[in-house]
Design a protein around this motif. Structure first.
Motif, PDB file in Angstrom:
ATOM      1  N   VAL A  47       0.834  -1.209   0.000  1.00 48.91           N
ATOM      2  CA  VAL A  47       0.000   0.000   0.000  1.00 48.91           C
ATOM      3  C   VAL A  47       0.871   1.263   0.000  1.00 48.91           C
ATOM      4  CG1 VAL A  47      -1.666   1.341   1.346  1.00 48.91           C
ATOM      5  CG2 VAL A  47      -2.027  -1.104   1.009  1.00 48.91           C
ATOM      6  N   ALA A  49       4.037   1.596  -1.056  1.00 49.58           N
ATOM      7  CA  ALA A  49       4.648   1.718  -2.384  1.00 49.58           C
ATOM      8  C   ALA A  49       3.579   2.096  -3.412  1.00 49.58           C
ATOM      9  CB  ALA A  49       5.319   0.401  -2.778  1.00 49.58           C
ATOM     10  N   GLY A  50       2.382   1.524  -3.257  1.00 47.62           N
ATOM     11  CA  GLY A  50       1.279   1.817  -4.167  1.00 47.62           C
ATOM     12  C   GLY A  50       0.857   3.270  -4.115  1.00 47.62           C
ATOM     13  N   MET A  51       0.851   3.855  -2.896  1.00 44.96           N
ATOM     14  CA  MET A  51       0.501   5.278  -2.754  1.00 44.96           C
ATOM     15  C   MET A  51       1.496   6.144  -3.517  1.00 44.96           C
ATOM     16  SD  MET A  51      -0.456   5.661   1.254  1.00 44.96           S
ATOM     17  CE  MET A  51      -1.988   5.001   1.929  1.00 44.96           C
ATOM     18  N   ILE A  53       3.257   5.238  -6.086  1.00 45.78           N
ATOM     19  CA  ILE A  53       3.032   5.000  -7.514  1.00 45.78           C
ATOM     20  C   ILE A  53       1.842   5.815  -8.013  1.00 45.78           C
ATOM     21  CG2 ILE A  53       2.204   3.224  -9.140  1.00 45.78           C
ATOM     22  CD1 ILE A  53       3.980   1.219  -7.479  1.00 45.78           C
ATOM     23  N   VAL A  54       0.745   5.795  -7.232  1.00 46.55           N
ATOM     24  CA  VAL A  54      -0.460   6.538  -7.641  1.00 46.55           C
ATOM     25  C   VAL A  54      -0.167   8.041  -7.707  1.00 46.55           C
ATOM     26  CG1 VAL A  54      -2.814   7.168  -6.962  1.00 46.55           C
ATOM     27  CG2 VAL A  54      -2.083   4.777  -6.827  1.00 46.55           C
ATOM     28  N   LEU A  56       2.749   9.475  -8.204  1.00 42.96           N
ATOM     29  CA  LEU A  56       3.633   9.687  -9.358  1.00 42.96           C
ATOM     30  C   LEU A  56       2.825   9.744 -10.654  1.00 42.96           C
ATOM     31  CD1 LEU A  56       6.749   9.580 -10.339  1.00 42.96           C
ATOM     32  CD2 LEU A  56       6.214   7.200 -10.882  1.00 42.96           C
TER      33      LEU A  56
END
Lengths: 137, 197
Positions: A47, A49-51, A53-54, A56
């Motif tokens: 989550v 790392a996902g945040m 990515i989102v 970016l």
């Protein structure tokens, strides 16, 4: 070629959940007993790392390979749907120790009885489709 | 002759993966799907498979352009392949072991699982065809599957769609769903397991 990239992503997903032991009933049992950080570590890392990515993607207005800007559709605002549906899903997750990803992964790794689990899950989805208009959302 | 670095690589990834590697890989998978213009969500496949089997005759919910979602079925197919590869070629040196904590080993004993530390299998022995003829096996496999399939669609997603994709995009509905997942899971673990086991 178009479909092979998705098969490759799926292979990575399957190996990841298998090797990080997220497919294990005992790991899910351990998670719901708060006896190890392992499963929380997997989810939190994904989550966080996902945040990043989102963010970016949003800030750079990144485009997908299809050419359109990548957008995140806001999910419908509601409480009962997510809470009740989530509760029912959680009952099944803890009982069977698998969610839909591991269901496919374990079926592939040779536990053929998961075909029965998959059929039951499809039947559950089908019954939801039938009852949908009568359920609180 | 297989090059040595490939053998080393195979040995390297055959070790059990730490949680942070698993988490980063899942985030990477979500990212690659987003770059391809797709949203990560495995349980949607159950709806697609129902629709492909003609469930649209019974409910409007299954009348959608499921052919355009074929990519997701390919992810599921790949996941099966991945499971096969991991269990046949990238097996841990100590076998298919779930490296759970000592506390878990102790509480599993209370439930009737007599495993020593380091001997807890990845998949419990009740996942066999024979156990479909026992009440416990039937409940876990058939009812468990039903609850997962029903609940995931009711909540509009499962662990991948809500806990990973949804929370990453700071979606409040996904947080509510994840709270629901945990309330349901804890209820099952603390109130139903003592009856079932």
């Amino acid at each position: 070629m178009k479909i092979s990239k998705y098969i490759f992503i799926g292979i990575l997903f399957g190996i990841t959940l298998y090797k990080s032991e997220a497919v294990s009933w005992f790991r899910i049992y351990e998670m719901f007993h708060f006896q190890s950080f392992h499963m929380y570590g997997i989810i939190f890392t994904a989550v966080i790392a996902g945040m990043g990515i989102v963010q970016l993607i949003k800030r750079t207005h990144m485009r997908s390979t299809e050419g359109q800007e990548i957008v995140f559709h806001p999910k419908d605002r509601s409480v009962p749907r997510y809470l009740i549906g989530g509760f029912i899903f959680g009952l099944g997750w803890a009982l069977a120790g698998v969610c839909p990803g591991p269901m496919f992964i374990l079926l592939g790794s040779g536990y053929t009885v998961f075909i029965v689990f998959l059929a039951s899950a499809m039947f559950g989805t089908f019954v939801y489709g039938l009852l949908r208009s009568k359920l609180p959302h | 002759m297989v090059p040595q670095f490939l053998i080393d690589f195979k040995d390297f990834i055959s070790q059990p993966w730490p949680w942070w590697v698993g988490g980063l890989m899942i985030a990477l998978i979500m990212f690659v799907l987003l770059v391809f213009g797709k949203e990560f969500g495995i349980s949607a496949n159950l709806r697609i498979m129902c629709a492909a089997d003609g469930a649209g005759d019974f409910s409007e919910f299954f009348k959608f352009d499921w052919q355009s979602q074929g990519w997701n079925l390919m992810v599921a197919l790949g996941a099966m392949f991945g499971g096969y590869l991991a269990s046949h070629y990238f097996l841990s040196p100590d076998g298919d072991i779930a490296h759970v904590s000592a506390a878990t080993v102790a509480s599993l004993k209370e439930l009737g699982f007599n495993y020593e530390q380091g001997q807890v299998p990845l998949v419990p022995e009740f996942y066999t065809w024979e156990s479909l003829f026992t009440l416990r096996g039937l409940v876990i496999i058939v009812l468990g599957g039903f609850l997962v399939g029903f609940g995931a669609r009711y909540a509009g997603g499962c662990t991948s769609g809500h806990a990973i994709s949804g929370l990453s995009a700071l979606q409040l509905p996904s947080l509510i769903a994840v709270i629901g997942f945990f309330l349901g899971g804890l209820f099952m673990t603390y109130f139903i397991f003592p009856i079932l086991f």
